[in-house]
Enzyme design. Sequence first.
Site, PDB file in Angstrom:
ATOM      1  N   GLU A 190     -13.029  16.317   5.828  1.00  0.00           N
ATOM      2  CA  GLU A 190     -14.293  15.872   5.240  1.00  0.00           C
ATOM      3  C   GLU A 190     -14.520  16.539   3.885  1.00  0.00           C
ATOM      4  O   GLU A 190     -15.188  15.973   3.013  1.00  0.00           O
ATOM      5  CB  GLU A 190     -15.451  16.184   6.195  1.00  0.00           C
ATOM      6  CG  GLU A 190     -16.693  15.349   5.954  1.00  0.00           C
ATOM      7  CD  GLU A 190     -17.693  15.432   7.093  1.00  0.00           C
ATOM      8  OE1 GLU A 190     -17.629  14.591   8.012  1.00  0.00           O
ATOM      9  OE2 GLU A 190     -18.535  16.357   7.076  1.00  0.00           O
TER      10      GLU A 190
ATOM     11  N   HIS B 202       5.640  21.136  23.743  1.00  0.00           N
ATOM     12  CA  HIS B 202       6.140  20.069  24.612  1.00  0.00           C
ATOM     13  C   HIS B 202       5.503  18.728  24.264  1.00  0.00           C
ATOM     14  O   HIS B 202       5.570  17.785  25.056  1.00  0.00           O
ATOM     15  CB  HIS B 202       5.870  20.432  26.075  1.00  0.00           C
ATOM     16  CG  HIS B 202       6.487  21.738  26.463  1.00  0.00           C
ATOM     17  ND1 HIS B 202       7.787  21.849  26.907  1.00  0.00           N
ATOM     18  CD2 HIS B 202       5.984  23.002  26.435  1.00  0.00           C
ATOM     19  CE1 HIS B 202       8.061  23.124  27.156  1.00  0.00           C
ATOM     20  NE2 HIS B 202       6.978  23.842  26.877  1.00  0.00           N
TER      21      HIS B 202
ATOM     22  N   LYS C 216     -21.852   4.955   7.730  1.00  0.00           N
ATOM     23  CA  LYS C 216     -23.130   4.966   8.445  1.00  0.00           C
ATOM     24  C   LYS C 216     -24.048   3.856   7.954  1.00  0.00           C
ATOM     25  O   LYS C 216     -24.754   3.216   8.742  1.00  0.00           O
ATOM     26  CB  LYS C 216     -23.801   6.331   8.282  1.00  0.00           C
ATOM     27  CG  LYS C 216     -23.133   7.435   9.089  1.00  0.00           C
ATOM     28  CD  LYS C 216     -23.437   8.822   8.566  1.00  0.00           C
ATOM     29  CE  LYS C 216     -24.879   9.206   8.688  1.00  0.00           C
ATOM     30  NZ  LYS C 216     -25.106  10.622   8.306  1.00  0.00           N
TER      31      LYS C 216
END
Length: 521
Positions: free
Chosen positions: A327, A358, A486
């Site tokens: 951000e 793994h 938004k």
Amino acid sequence: MPTPLPSSSAWLAFADAARHSSRRGARLRVIEAAGLRVDLTAQAHSDDLDSAAEDLLAQQDFDNARAQLFDGGPANWTEHRPAWHTALRAARPPTPVAGAILGERDRLRRFVQDADMRGAYRHVLHLGIGGSDWGPRMVTRALRHNGLKREVRFASNVDSHAVADALHHLDPHDTLIIVASKSFTTTEPLANAEVAMNWLRNAGVADPVRQVVAITANVDAALDFGISPQHIFRFWDWVGGRYSLWSAIGLPVALALGCDALDELLAGAAAMDQHFLHTPMRRNAPLQMALAGVANRSVLGYGSLAITPYDSRLTHLVPWAQQLEMESLGKVAGHDGSPAGVPTGPVVWGMTGTDCQHTFFQWLHQDTAGAPVDFIVCEQADHPYDHFHKLLIANCLAQRAALLRGKPFDEALKEARLVESDPQQAEILAHHRVHPGGRPSTLIMLPRLSAHALGALLAMYEHKVFAQGVLWGINPFDQWGVEYGKALARNIIRELENPSSEVNQQDPSTRYWIDALRKQP
């Protein structure tokens, strides 16, 4: 104003030195910073690179930018305001904001102490998103081995399954709801607050608002929501959301772990602030990490950074760092609006060790791209199983050594001949066993996972990101990409909830899905 990078002699010298510097760990480089040890041996390094870095920092006016950060200047220059999170954790905050900061600290402490004395709130539900969620969520998870005063749960997603799960088996008559939102208009915490308030009402709580606390920079909006002034904790516009842990957003940390733990967290961060502010470049841990990050991304072409804490208690550190780095640095425009001219913020990803080994370490070792890795581990554990902690550290050191050293063809061929008698097949197998090596990494060693060490670690990453922003000439304190999404969401929800309205100014795919969802019963 910083010079555009590609056209500057300082940048060209830095890039050339980075390309020609050793990446095989020929010279040990360990920096001590606020109780942490930071090993940069496996990053590109040379005397020429150090000299070029000093020239680049001077060209980018780094000293002035750092002074603005600590003095309350307009470090967030696209929004014309400070990014003064360092003031929040200073033992003696700067005079212009000292009264406000110390006053809120005292209110928070008295609130927690009063709740402790009354035995109030066995449970806490914290409702935030992004910076108002990841910081306190990560810290309470990381330090709960010291004992919890209260169970604190977190819900952030607007998907109500999350808040429903968080409320499950809580006692509505003994649960405190914290609504954390800088603007107090953010969709997710307010939507989840409605769910939580209804949960309290449905359980017969006579006055639900008495069990709700707000943490916000918009006091008027919290008052309009119905929260009493005594239950509103404030922070300020000059505190960015992803840097807000150090403000009253730390309330759930104090409720879960105690005020002393929160104080130690702040003290650790403040110690790193002093290191970053006063230590020369060549021994400055956040600055050296930033220079390595810029070289890795913009010169050596690595598109991502893996963060692998070898401590299961730091499971939320990766998403916290993802938000901080991506951000802050996922931008391209410089001071005058022109492109930075070089690749900027990397993708940040990772997992705790040894699970990461793994899952994706095969890619790190042998893929054509690879990625720099930050290894984080504690010297001392907080459990009695010393052998297994040594095994954890051994795995961390071994993976880092393998990335650095690699395995050349001759060594791989010797191994292959031990298991394959046919010379041709042995040679084929050897090619599969080759590791390129020379892959950059940083090892960060904490003495143990204390609140002080964790605060120092978080502040080190914050300052590293700030320094990278200065070097690239971008603003690490705004987030226009987040705001744009938004705004579009607000338009789409209106169109979804009003089937008779016209769907305007949408691309064909979005229009298709709005129409399809409107037809659902």
